[in-house]
Scaffold this motif. Structure first.
Motif, short mmCIF file in Angstrom:
data_model
loop_
_atom_site.label_atom_id
_atom_site.label_comp_id
_atom_site.label_asym_id
_atom_site.label_seq_id
_atom_site.Cartn_x
_atom_site.Cartn_y
_atom_site.Cartn_z
N ILE A 53 13.37 25.74 -11.22
CA ILE A 53 13.00 26.75 -10.39
C ILE A 53 12.11 26.34 -9.44
O ILE A 53 12.43 26.60 -8.51
CB ILE A 53 12.75 28.26 -11.53
N THR A 54 11.19 25.54 -9.68
CA THR A 54 10.25 25.50 -8.74
C THR A 54 10.14 24.38 -7.57
O THR A 54 10.43 24.79 -6.25
CB THR A 54 9.16 24.67 -9.75
N LEU A 55 11.66 23.93 -8.24
CA LEU A 55 12.51 22.53 -7.00
C LEU A 55 12.97 23.35 -5.87
O LEU A 55 12.91 23.34 -4.35
CB LEU A 55 13.29 21.33 -7.64
N ALA A 56 13.99 24.61 -7.12
CA ALA A 56 14.37 24.79 -5.43
C ALA A 56 13.60 26.19 -5.47
O ALA A 56 14.10 26.69 -3.49
CB ALA A 56 15.63 26.14 -6.77
N THR A 57 12.67 26.87 -5.36
CA THR A 57 12.04 27.77 -4.84
C THR A 57 10.95 26.80 -3.78
O THR A 57 10.82 27.48 -2.36
CB THR A 57 11.15 28.45 -5.15
N CYS A 142 17.30 33.41 -4.21
CA CYS A 142 15.41 32.62 -2.83
C CYS A 142 16.04 31.74 -1.87
O CYS A 142 16.32 32.07 -0.52
CB CYS A 142 14.93 32.00 -3.13
N LEU A 143 17.50 31.37 -2.20
CA LEU A 143 17.76 29.84 -1.84
C LEU A 143 19.10 30.69 -0.61
O LEU A 143 19.03 29.87 0.22
CB LEU A 143 18.45 29.15 -2.25
N LEU A 144 19.98 31.51 -1.00
CA LEU A 144 20.74 32.80 0.35
C LEU A 144 19.68 32.99 1.29
O LEU A 144 20.15 33.33 2.89
CB LEU A 144 21.47 33.72 -0.68
N ILE A 149 17.44 32.97 6.85
CA ILE A 149 17.02 32.78 7.61
C ILE A 149 16.73 31.99 9.21
O ILE A 149 16.68 31.88 10.10
CB ILE A 149 15.22 32.93 6.81
N GLU A 150 17.34 31.02 7.92
CA GLU A 150 17.40 29.49 8.88
C GLU A 150 19.23 29.92 9.94
O GLU A 150 18.53 29.50 11.55
CB GLU A 150 18.22 28.34 8.28
#
Length: 159
Positions: A53-57, A142-144, A149-150
């Motif tokens: 999850i650290t890598l994903a965030t 968070c990824l979505l 935002i991008e």
């Protein structure tokens, strides 16, 4: 996510390490809460899952950082010869630091969704599975949000 990551250059390597460290601190905070307050006893769940999850965030914060950097580069090219502001408050100086906005967005999205999902899942599942579910759902959201935002704010050009 059409982002071009240039994180091995000297300019972005320190910022990448700062983002990774702060995402790790968020997960350390959640590990502490999970072990002592939420009564998660499985060490594999409490240690291995937050690493992923650290890598994903971290990836989500990189995407947000790059979209803000893209907008800043575009504005700098458009307004090269304007006078710059001379006065800014301490709060504005803190918010203008490059890693502050992505981390605030990630922390503000991840933490409430984690706790809401955890407490909803505890009605149906045990604490360990609820912790896993809450971590994964929060990271996916968070990824979505980073992708949103991008796409809408940063409009990063495809390379």
């Amino acid at each position: 996510m059409p982002i071009r990551i240039r994180w091995k250059s000297k300019e972005y390597f320190g910022i990448a390490l700062l983002l990774l460290g702060m995402c790790g601190v968020l997960q350390l905070f959640l590990i502490y809460i999970g072990q002592y307050f939420l009564e998660i006893g499985n060490y594999y769940v409490v240690i291995l899952v937050p690493l992923g999850i650290t890598l994903a965030t971290f990836y989500a914060s990189m995407i947000i950082f790059e979209s803000y950097a893209q907008v800043e580069r575009r504005e700098k090219l458009r307004s090269q010869f304007r006078k710059s502001k001379t006065y800014s408050s301490k709060l504005e100086q803190i918010l203008n630091f490059p890693i502050t906005k992505p981390l605030i967005i990630i922390f503000a999205v991840f933490t409430p969704i984690f706790f809401i999902t955890f407490y909803i899942c505890t009605f149906f599942l045990n604490n360990t599975i609820s912790f896993l579910t809450a971590e994964n759902i929060s990271a996916i959201i968070c990824l979505l949000i980073a992708n949103l935002i991008e796409k809408n704010y940063g409009r990063v050009k495809r390379y």
